[in-house]
Design a protein around this motif. Structure first.
Motif, PDB file in Angstrom:
ATOM      1  N   LEU A 172       0.843  -1.204   0.000  1.00  0.00           N
ATOM      2  CA  LEU A 172       0.000   0.000   0.000  1.00  0.00           C
ATOM      3  C   LEU A 172       0.880   1.257   0.000  1.00  0.00           C
ATOM      4  O   LEU A 172       0.650   2.187  -0.772  1.00  0.00           O
ATOM      5  N   ASN A 173       1.921   1.246   0.849  1.00  0.00           N
ATOM      6  CA  ASN A 173       2.852   2.384   0.887  1.00  0.00           C
ATOM      7  C   ASN A 173       3.489   2.582  -0.477  1.00  0.00           C
ATOM      8  O   ASN A 173       3.654   3.693  -0.963  1.00  0.00           O
ATOM      9  N   LYS A 175       2.335   1.580  -3.415  1.00  0.00           N
ATOM     10  CA  LYS A 175       1.347   2.010  -4.417  1.00  0.00           C
ATOM     11  C   LYS A 175       1.162   3.531  -4.358  1.00  0.00           C
ATOM     12  O   LYS A 175       1.127   4.207  -5.392  1.00  0.00           O
ATOM     13  N   GLU A 176       1.083   4.059  -3.140  1.00  0.00           N
ATOM     14  CA  GLU A 176       0.906   5.515  -2.980  1.00  0.00           C
ATOM     15  C   GLU A 176       2.080   6.269  -3.606  1.00  0.00           C
ATOM     16  O   GLU A 176       1.902   7.243  -4.328  1.00  0.00           O
ATOM     17  N   ALA A 177       3.291   5.765  -3.316  1.00  0.00           N
ATOM     18  CA  ALA A 177       4.495   6.426  -3.845  1.00  0.00           C
ATOM     19  C   ALA A 177       4.529   6.336  -5.369  1.00  0.00           C
ATOM     20  O   ALA A 177       4.886   7.304  -6.055  1.00  0.00           O
ATOM     21  N   LEU A 178       4.122   5.184  -5.889  1.00  0.00           N
ATOM     22  CA  LEU A 178       4.155   4.980  -7.343  1.00  0.00           C
ATOM     23  C   LEU A 178       3.163   5.919  -8.041  1.00  0.00           C
ATOM     24  O   LEU A 178       3.489   6.565  -9.043  1.00  0.00           O
ATOM     25  N   VAL A 179       1.958   6.016  -7.481  1.00  0.00           N
ATOM     26  CA  VAL A 179       0.921   6.881  -8.070  1.00  0.00           C
ATOM     27  C   VAL A 179       1.409   8.337  -8.082  1.00  0.00           C
ATOM     28  O   VAL A 179       1.292   9.046  -9.081  1.00  0.00           O
ATOM     29  N   THR A 222      10.193  -1.132  -5.042  1.00  0.00           N
ATOM     30  CA  THR A 222       9.383  -1.746  -3.977  1.00  0.00           C
ATOM     31  C   THR A 222      10.200  -1.952  -2.695  1.00  0.00           C
ATOM     32  O   THR A 222       9.690  -1.743  -1.600  1.00  0.00           O
ATOM     33  N   ILE A 223      11.490  -2.348  -2.856  1.00  0.00           N
ATOM     34  CA  ILE A 223      12.239  -2.685  -1.623  1.00  0.00           C
ATOM     35  C   ILE A 223      12.470  -1.459  -0.730  1.00  0.00           C
ATOM     36  O   ILE A 223      12.740  -1.607   0.451  1.00  0.00           O
ATOM     37  N   ASP A 224      12.347  -0.248  -1.304  1.00  0.00           N
ATOM     38  CA  ASP A 224      12.495   0.959  -0.467  1.00  0.00           C
ATOM     39  C   ASP A 224      11.235   1.228   0.373  1.00  0.00           C
ATOM     40  O   ASP A 224      11.229   2.146   1.188  1.00  0.00           O
ATOM     41  N   ASN A 227       8.071  -2.580   4.979  1.00  0.00           N
ATOM     42  CA  ASN A 227       8.107  -2.311   6.424  1.00  0.00           C
ATOM     43  C   ASN A 227       9.148  -3.251   7.061  1.00  0.00           C
ATOM     44  O   ASN A 227       9.703  -4.135   6.395  1.00  0.00           O
ATOM     45  N   LYS A 228       9.371  -3.038   8.374  1.00  0.00           N
ATOM     46  CA  LYS A 228      10.479  -3.735   9.043  1.00  0.00           C
ATOM     47  C   LYS A 228      10.362  -5.266   8.898  1.00  0.00           C
ATOM     48  O   LYS A 228      11.317  -5.957   8.547  1.00  0.00           O
ATOM     49  N   GLU A 229       9.146  -5.742   9.120  1.00  0.00           N
ATOM     50  CA  GLU A 229       8.913  -7.196   9.085  1.00  0.00           C
ATOM     51  C   GLU A 229       9.212  -7.780   7.689  1.00  0.00           C
ATOM     52  O   GLU A 229       9.876  -8.808   7.556  1.00  0.00           O
ATOM     53  N   SER A 230       8.714  -7.074   6.671  1.00  0.00           N
ATOM     54  CA  SER A 230       8.902  -7.568   5.293  1.00  0.00           C
ATOM     55  C   SER A 230      10.365  -7.510   4.906  1.00  0.00           C
ATOM     56  O   SER A 230      10.872  -8.396   4.199  1.00  0.00           O
TER      57      SER A 230
END
Ligand code: HAM
Length: 420
Positions: A172-173, A175-179, A222-224, A227-230
């Motif tokens: 989701l984070n 997607k927002e950045a990409l848009v 995407t890797i940027d 979140n911490k867990e991922s």
């Protein structure tokens, strides 16, 4: 003359030899990794692919073979294998079993694509799906399995390109950045991308038309946005791949064109084959949200598929078929009708004892039979003639050294096996 439909192929001759060879390596390796064979229907309800591969994916938008059957059901020839395997896993309640399910398959797929080398309308994929575990060990196992199968097929300079899409929050984070990034550039992209921008912006990243555009090359990674867990999860997968000695490269451009992926995504290429368009020999990823989306329980999945046609092309390039040439072990020769009856029986007995055997069925003379035996690379010749047969004897000739010996007719099978 009736010809084959566009985008399909006949597998014959040397290609067929390589085909059988690859199948053999795949099933042997699958056994050693403890994967079970699964076969799902060639057609499924259309809805299955819309809900899994994704409404906005190129496959569902442009490439499926859809039809209505006589009962007015909407059906689709499978364009890929994951959806059917997951459907079967849910329908047969395999999630209730205590262990993870590790499947492998090897089947034809159908996509209405523009045919070119390595891109067919009917093609074969062998692949695996592991359902029921989210352990990064499984990510590393399936990736290394793909890597070592291709290795066992003598394909060299293999590289796994790997990336992570992260969990739902990370995606989701991202997607927002990409848009935000794409908004000012969107009118410079193709019509399909403008549509994807509204429906599923992530799919813009695997657009075939705009693949080389600077806009997409400079898009956020995407890797940027993990979140911490991922992020930790991805690092663990890489650590395990190091232990398994898999040659990989983190490539943040990889998103793969199917909607069901999350976390790990990867593709495998041979660096010897960089200039062709169809250099991706196989691809896959994790799909933890898919099982729930197809009305199953909360569960986990990961898998990959390799393109058989692309692999056969690669094996032809490295001339592998020389090593898998057909070899007949024994050729049984005769001339008269009486000898023929013995030949028939001896050929059958040798075959039932596991000796690869051939005999003449075109009424060739002895000269023609010698030639055929050579064409088949026969190691041994069993040569019958009435005179020897009347004494209970047959000739066995080594086709390489030309050494010849008469042996007892009753012992011909043992004698042939002893010489192989
Ligand atoms: P895919 O990336 O669409 O993934 O296809 C996997 C492989 O199938 C490709 O890398 C390529 O080698 C081969 N392939 C695809 N389309 C064609 C074609 N038209 N002609 C010849 N070969 C082709 C999937 O299909 C996913 N189901 C993989 C997967 C399994 N993900 C998780 N589990």
């Amino acid at each position: 003359m009736i010809t084959k439909p566009k985008g399909t192929t006949d597998i014959t001759g040397n290609d067929a030899l390589l085909w059988e060879y690859v199948n053999q390596v795949v099933s042997t390796m699958a056994q050693t990794y403890n994967y079970e064979f699964i076969r799902t229907p060639v057609f499924e309800s259309s809805e299955l692919f819309h809900r899994s591969v994704g409404e906005t994916s190129d496959i569902v938008q442009k490439e499926t073979y859809d039809f209505k059957d006589k009962g007015d059901r909407n059906l689709t020839l499978r364009p890929e294998g994951t959806a059917g395997v997951v459907r079967s896993y849910i329908e047969n309640k395999c999630y209730a079993e205590p262990d993870v399910k590790k499947y492998y398959y090897n089947e034809t797929m159908y996509r209405y694509e523009r045919p070119q080398t390595g891109r067919m309308r009917e093609f074969t994929q062998f692949g695996v799906e592991v359902l029921g575990s989210n352990d990064p060990l499984v990510d590393a196992e399936v990736i290394s399995f793909q890597y070592y199968i291709l290795n066992a097929l003598h394909i060299e300079n293999l590289q796994v390109n790997i990336n992570s899409l992260g969990d739902a929050e990370s995606r989701l984070n991202y997607k927002e950045a990409l848009v935000k990034y794409l908004e000012p550039h969107i009118n410079n992209l193709c019509e399909d991308c403008r549509e994807r921008f509204k429906t599923n912006p992530l799919r813009i990243l695997d657009c075939k038309v705009d693949a080389d555009s600077e806009i997409l090359k400079n898009a956020p990674k995407t890797i940027d946005y993990l979140n911490k867990e991922s992020k930790e999860r991805f690092e663990t997968v890489l650590k395990y791949l190091d232990i398994l000695d898999v040659d990989y490269e983190v490539n943040p451009r990889i998103v793969r064109g199917l909607d069901y992926y999350d976390h790990t995504v990867f593709e495998i290429v041979s660096l010897d084959n960089m200039d062709t368009k169809a250099n991706v020999l196989g691809a896959g990823g994790r799909y933890n949200k898919l099982i729930k989306e197809l009305d199953g329980p909360e569960s986990y999945g990961i898998g990959w598929a390799c393109g058989m046609d692309r692999i056969i092309n690669m094996l032809k390039e490295i001339n592998l078929y020389k090593d898998v040439k057909k070899q007949v072990e024994c050729y049984v020769m005769y001339v008269s009708e009486e000898e023929k009856m013995y030949a028939l029986e001896i050929t059958q007995n040798l075959r039932l004892n596991g000796v690869v055997t051939e005999t003449d069925c075109l009424n060739k003379g002895l000269k023609g039979q010698f030639k055929q035996a050579d064409r088949l690379n026969a190691k041994l010749l069993v040569i019958l003639n009435n005179e020897d047969l009347s004494k209970g004897l047959v000739n066995i000739k080594d086709n390489a050294t030309k050494d010849e010996e008469k042996v007892d007719l009753d012992e011909v099978v043992e004698q042939v096996i002893g010489r192989l």
